[in-house]
Design a protein around this motif. Structure first.
Motif, PDB file in Angstrom:
ATOM      1  N   HIS A 190       0.826  -1.207   0.000  1.00  0.00           N
ATOM      2  CA  HIS A 190       0.000   0.000   0.000  1.00  0.00           C
ATOM      3  C   HIS A 190       0.862   1.260   0.000  1.00  0.00           C
ATOM      4  CE1 HIS A 190      -3.373   2.619   0.791  1.00  0.00           C
ATOM      5  NE2 HIS A 190      -2.705   3.146   1.802  1.00  0.00           N
ATOM      6  N   LYS A 191       1.951   1.234   0.729  1.00  0.00           N
ATOM      7  CA  LYS A 191       2.808   2.410   0.853  1.00  0.00           C
ATOM      8  C   LYS A 191       3.545   2.713  -0.455  1.00  0.00           C
ATOM      9  CE  LYS A 191       6.335   4.387   3.846  1.00  0.00           C
ATOM     10  NZ  LYS A 191       7.186   4.144   5.014  1.00  0.00           N
ATOM     11  N   TYR A 192       3.967   1.681  -1.165  1.00  0.00           N
ATOM     12  CA  TYR A 192       4.781   1.868  -2.359  1.00  0.00           C
ATOM     13  C   TYR A 192       4.051   1.481  -3.645  1.00  0.00           C
ATOM     14  CZ  TYR A 192       8.548   2.596   0.888  1.00  0.00           C
ATOM     15  OH  TYR A 192       9.338   3.095   1.884  1.00  0.00           O
ATOM     16  N   ARG A 193       2.739   1.509  -3.661  1.00  0.00           N
ATOM     17  CA  ARG A 193       1.985   1.056  -4.829  1.00  0.00           C
ATOM     18  C   ARG A 193       2.224   1.922  -6.059  1.00  0.00           C
ATOM     19  NH1 ARG A 193      -1.698   3.262  -1.317  1.00  0.00           N
ATOM     20  NH2 ARG A 193      -2.861   5.047  -2.114  1.00  0.00           N
ATOM     21  N   PHE A 194       2.399   3.209  -5.880  1.00  0.00           N
ATOM     22  CA  PHE A 194       2.618   4.078  -7.034  1.00  0.00           C
ATOM     23  C   PHE A 194       4.025   3.911  -7.599  1.00  0.00           C
ATOM     24  CE2 PHE A 194      -0.756   6.371  -4.702  1.00  0.00           C
ATOM     25  CZ  PHE A 194      -1.746   6.226  -5.650  1.00  0.00           C
ATOM     26  N   HIS A 195       4.990   3.629  -6.734  1.00  0.00           N
ATOM     27  CA  HIS A 195       6.348   3.388  -7.207  1.00  0.00           C
ATOM     28  C   HIS A 195       6.403   2.113  -8.043  1.00  0.00           C
ATOM     29  CE1 HIS A 195       7.456   5.758  -3.432  1.00  0.00           C
ATOM     30  NE2 HIS A 195       7.684   6.556  -4.463  1.00  0.00           N
ATOM     31  N   ILE A 196       5.734   1.075  -7.590  1.00  0.00           N
ATOM     32  CA  ILE A 196       5.739  -0.200  -8.298  1.00  0.00           C
ATOM     33  C   ILE A 196       5.017  -0.061  -9.640  1.00  0.00           C
ATOM     34  CG2 ILE A 196       4.892  -2.581  -8.209  1.00  0.00           C
ATOM     35  CD1 ILE A 196       5.284  -2.387  -5.131  1.00  0.00           C
ATOM     36  N   SER A 197       3.865   0.591  -9.636  1.00  0.00           N
ATOM     37  CA  SER A 197       3.111   0.769 -10.880  1.00  0.00           C
ATOM     38  C   SER A 197       3.871   1.642 -11.868  1.00  0.00           C
ATOM     39  CB  SER A 197       1.752   1.413 -10.588  1.00  0.00           C
ATOM     40  OG  SER A 197       1.018   0.610  -9.707  1.00  0.00           O
ATOM     41  N   GLY A 198       4.493   2.693 -11.383  1.00  0.00           N
ATOM     42  CA  GLY A 198       5.261   3.571 -12.253  1.00  0.00           C
ATOM     43  C   GLY A 198       6.464   2.875 -12.862  1.00  0.00           C
ATOM     44  N   ALA A 199       7.140   2.070 -12.054  1.00  0.00           N
ATOM     45  CA  ALA A 199       8.297   1.328 -12.559  1.00  0.00           C
ATOM     46  C   ALA A 199       7.872   0.326 -13.622  1.00  0.00           C
ATOM     47  CB  ALA A 199       9.008   0.620 -11.416  1.00  0.00           C
ATOM     48  N   TRP A 200       6.740  -0.329 -13.416  1.00  0.00           N
ATOM     49  CA  TRP A 200       6.281  -1.312 -14.400  1.00  0.00           C
ATOM     50  C   TRP A 200       5.855  -0.625 -15.688  1.00  0.00           C
ATOM     51  CZ3 TRP A 200       7.647  -5.774 -15.260  1.00  0.00           C
ATOM     52  CH2 TRP A 200       6.941  -6.616 -16.101  1.00  0.00           C
ATOM     53  N   LEU A 201       5.249   0.551 -15.591  1.00  0.00           N
ATOM     54  CA  LEU A 201       4.872   1.302 -16.776  1.00  0.00           C
ATOM     55  C   LEU A 201       6.109   1.729 -17.560  1.00  0.00           C
ATOM     56  CD1 LEU A 201       2.556   2.588 -18.379  1.00  0.00           C
ATOM     57  CD2 LEU A 201       2.858   4.619 -16.976  1.00  0.00           C
ATOM     58  N   ILE A 202       7.153   2.142 -16.870  1.00  0.00           N
ATOM     59  CA  ILE A 202       8.408   2.516 -17.530  1.00  0.00           C
ATOM     60  C   ILE A 202       9.020   1.313 -18.250  1.00  0.00           C
ATOM     61  CG2 ILE A 202      10.787   3.246 -17.090  1.00  0.00           C
ATOM     62  CD1 ILE A 202       9.610   5.123 -14.941  1.00  0.00           C
ATOM     63  N   VAL A 203       8.982   0.149 -17.613  1.00  0.00           N
ATOM     64  CA  VAL A 203       9.516  -1.066 -18.240  1.00  0.00           C
ATOM     65  C   VAL A 203       8.750  -1.380 -19.522  1.00  0.00           C
ATOM     66  CG1 VAL A 203       9.673  -3.577 -17.962  1.00  0.00           C
ATOM     67  CG2 VAL A 203      10.483  -2.079 -16.155  1.00  0.00           C
ATOM     68  N   LEU A 204       7.425  -1.272 -19.494  1.00  0.00           N
ATOM     69  CA  LEU A 204       6.628  -1.556 -20.691  1.00  0.00           C
ATOM     70  C   LEU A 204       6.896  -0.537 -21.802  1.00  0.00           C
ATOM     71  CD1 LEU A 204       3.197  -2.631 -19.183  1.00  0.00           C
ATOM     72  CD2 LEU A 204       4.973  -4.071 -20.159  1.00  0.00           C
ATOM     73  N   LEU A 205       7.048   0.725 -21.449  1.00  0.00           N
ATOM     74  CA  LEU A 205       7.340   1.738 -22.459  1.00  0.00           C
ATOM     75  C   LEU A 205       8.712   1.542 -23.085  1.00  0.00           C
ATOM     76  CD1 LEU A 205       5.857   4.931 -20.779  1.00  0.00           C
ATOM     77  CD2 LEU A 205       4.964   3.683 -22.745  1.00  0.00           C
TER      78      LEU A 205
END
Length: 140
Positions: free
Chosen positions: A37-52
């Motif tokens: 819950h605390k780091y959910r935006f960091h994880i989602s952002g990192a995964w989006l960067i990997v896909l891009l």
């Protein structure tokens, strides 16, 4: 000598931002939920960067494969827009590969959930560029 080493390691304590305010009775499940819950935006952002980045690498590696359609090359009965929409919406389940006739690759993609999204991003780029053909080698 061993007592001095022992006292040295006892005095050295590391703090971890993930484990701050850790209560002894906190279970692994609640700790996982708290960290997620605390780091959910960091994880989602990192995964989006990997896909891009994956999409960009795929695009630039296949840029020279984009050709003007030669009239002598066979044209598929499958539509590129349909393949793109299937890839965009259900690509993680392998629907685009099933549609193009690659049944074995569709099953593998289904079982690996689109290789955790990487294969899904690659297929979206390949279909949108027109590089990915159907099972017979015909242009979409």
């Amino acid at each position: 000598m061993s007592t001095s080493i022992k006292t040295f390691f006892q005095k050295q304590t590391e703090s971890s931002p993930l484990l701050d305010n850790l209560q002894q009775e906190e279970s692994c499940k609640t700790m996982y939920k708290r960290i997620r819950h605390k780091y959910r935006f960091h994880i989602s952002g990192a995964w989006l960067i990997v896909l891009l980045i994956t999409g960009a690498i795929t695009y630039f590696l296949n840029l020279e494969n984009m050709k003007i359609v030669d009239p002598d090359v066979c044209t598929s009965d499958r539509d590129q827009r349909s393949a793109f929409v299937l890839s965009l919406l259900f690509g993680g389940a392998g629907a685009d590969r099933f549609y193009l006739g690659y049944v074995l690759m569709g099953v593998i993609k289904l079982l690996t959930f689109g290789a955790a999204g990487i294969w899904w991003a690659v297929d979206i780029v390949l279909i949108s560029m027109g590089v990915l053909h159907d099972i017979n080698g015909c242009v979409l």
